[in-house]
Design an enzyme around this catalytic site. Structure first.
Site, PDB file in Angstrom:
ATOM      1  N   CYS A  73      38.658  36.668  29.079  1.00 43.18           N
ATOM      2  CA  CYS A  73      38.233  36.066  30.347  1.00 43.18           C
ATOM      3  C   CYS A  73      38.425  34.568  30.226  1.00 43.18           C
ATOM      4  CB  CYS A  73      36.775  36.414  30.652  1.00 43.18           C
ATOM      5  SG  CYS A  73      36.183  35.677  32.202  1.00 43.18           S
ATOM      6  N   HIS A 156      46.941  43.347  33.857  1.00 43.82           N
ATOM      7  CA  HIS A 156      47.001  42.779  35.206  1.00 43.82           C
ATOM      8  C   HIS A 156      48.210  43.334  35.951  1.00 43.82           C
ATOM      9  CE1 HIS A 156      43.933  39.589  34.837  1.00 43.82           C
ATOM     10  NE2 HIS A 156      44.275  39.598  33.559  1.00 43.82           N
ATOM     11  N   GLU A 205      38.767  42.534  40.275  1.00 45.28           N
ATOM     12  CA  GLU A 205      38.645  42.524  38.823  1.00 45.28           C
ATOM     13  C   GLU A 205      38.053  43.838  38.327  1.00 45.28           C
ATOM     14  OE1 GLU A 205      37.264  39.254  35.466  1.00 45.28           O
ATOM     15  OE2 GLU A 205      36.603  39.045  37.535  1.00 45.28           O
ATOM     16  N   CYS A 214      39.508  34.431  38.868  1.00 40.06           N
ATOM     17  CA  CYS A 214      39.823  35.193  37.655  1.00 40.06           C
ATOM     18  C   CYS A 214      40.842  34.379  36.872  1.00 40.06           C
ATOM     19  CB  CYS A 214      40.376  36.573  38.002  1.00 40.06           C
ATOM     20  SG  CYS A 214      40.843  37.563  36.562  1.00 40.06           S
ATOM     21  N   GLY A 217      43.665  36.377  35.448  1.00 39.92           N
ATOM     22  CA  GLY A 217      44.451  36.820  36.597  1.00 39.92           C
ATOM     23  C   GLY A 217      45.342  35.720  37.137  1.00 39.92           C
TER      24      GLY A 217
END
Length: 272
Positions: A73, A156, A205, A214, A217
Site C-alpha cells: 500500500c 491491479h 480496492e 490508492c 493503483g
C-alpha cells in the site's frame, strides 16, 4: 486500551498501530470492527508497525477493511515513513512489507516519495489464473473492457475510459475484483487520460471498496498507460482525495510522491 493514530495519504485512510514493543495479533473480525466507519474508528486499511529482523527500520503489515491481508500500500508506506522519520530524524526510511523492501525519502513536512520497486508484468506474476497478454486482458463487464494488468506488490487491472459519467463503479467494481481471472482478487482502476502527463483515476480496492486514493493503483495506472502509449513515464494522477506524482524511472522502478498526514490520535477499548 489500544493506542492508535488515524492517518491518510490523499484521503486513503488508515488506523496505524505500533506493535514494536509488544506483539499484537488481531483476528479478522476485530480488524473489521475497527475499520467499520459507524461502529469502529473507520479506515480503508489497518496498518501494524512491527519490528524487522532483517535490518529495515520496521516491518509494515497491511490489513484490509474486510480483515484480509494486503501485500503493498503506497499511501500507507508514506504515512509510516513519515512517522518513523519523525522519530529518528532520518531523511531516508526503509520499510519491509510482505511484497518486499520499500525505500522512502522525506522531501519535506508531510511530503514523502516512495520507491515502489519495478512493476511485474508477466501474467503469472500479477497473478492471473490463465496465460494472457497483460496489456490486453480478455475481460469486459458492462461499459468497460480491455484492461491492462500488472502487479505493484498486489494485483491491479486498469480500464481506460472516456468519461466517468454514468459509470457504475460500485456495481461493477466488486464483480471485477472477484472475477475468476484474478485468483487473488484484484484492485480495479478506472482511468481517464487527460494528457500525456495527467490522469484522472478512481479505484475499487480489493478488500476495501471504492477509495479516495490508492497509491499502488496510481503506480499501476501510470505503468499501464505508458505501456499503451497514452502517457510519458511521469504523470500526475488525480484521485478523489488528491494527487500523486508517479514516475516510472529509467531503471524500471516506480516512484510515488505525495502527502502523508495525521488526522488524530486515540485509544481503542479492549476488544482485541
Amino acid at each position: 486500551m489500544l493506542p492508535f493514530l488515524k492517518m491518510h495519504g490523499a484521503g486513503n485512510d488508515f488506523v496505524v498501530l505500533d506493535s514494536r514493543a509488544a506483539k499484537l495479533t488481531l483476528a479478522p473480525e476485530t480488524v473489521r470492527h475497527i475499520a467499520d466507519r459507524r461502529r469502529g474508528v473507520g479506515c480503508d486499511q489497518l496498518v501494524i508497525i512491527e519490528p524487522d529482523d532483517a535490518g529495515a527500520d520496521a516491518f509494515m503489515r497491511i490489513l484490509n477493511a474486510d480483515g484480509t491481508e494486503s501485500g503493498a500500500c503506497g499511501n500507507a508506506t508514506r504515512c509510516v515513513a513519515a512517522l518513523l522519520a519523525e522519530e529518528s530524524g532520518a531523511q531516508w526510511v526503509n520499510i519491509r512489507t510482505v511484497a518486499g523492501l520499500l525505500v522512502a525519502e522525506i522531501l519535506g513536512p508531510g511530503l514523502v516519495e516512495v520507491d515502489m520497486g519495478p512493476p511485474h508484468l508477466e501474467w503469472g506474476d500479477v497473478p492471473l489464473a490463465i496465460p494472457a497478454d497483460t496489456l490486453h486482458l480478455p475481460l469486459a463487464l458492462g461499459p468497460v473492457s480491455d484492461p491492462a494488468a500488472c502487479s505493484m506488490g498486489n494485483p491491479h487491472a486498469t480500464f481506460f475510459i472516456d468519461d466517468f459519467q454514468h459509470l457504475p463503479i460500485e456495481t461493477i467494481g466488486p464483480m471485477l475484483e472477484k472475477n475468476r481471472i484474478f485468483p487473488e482478487r484484484a484492485n480495479i482502476g478506472f482511468a481517464r487520460v487527460d494528457s500525456g502527463a495527467r490522469i484522472r483515476l478512481r479505484v475499487w480496492e480489493r478488500g476495501a471498496g471504492l477509495t479516495l486514493a490508492c497509491g499502488s493503483g496510481a503506480c499501476a495506472t501510470l505503468v499501464n498507460a505508458h505501456r499503451r502509449g497514452l502517457t510519458g513515464r511521469m504523470a500526475v494522477v488525480e484521485m478523489d482525495g488528491g494527487e500523486l506524482l508517479i514516475t516510472w524511472a529509467e531503471n524500471g522502478h516506480v516512484l510515488m510522491r505525495g502527502p502523508a498526514e495525521t488526522a488524530f490520535a486515540g485509544e481503542i477499548p479492549g476488544i482485541f
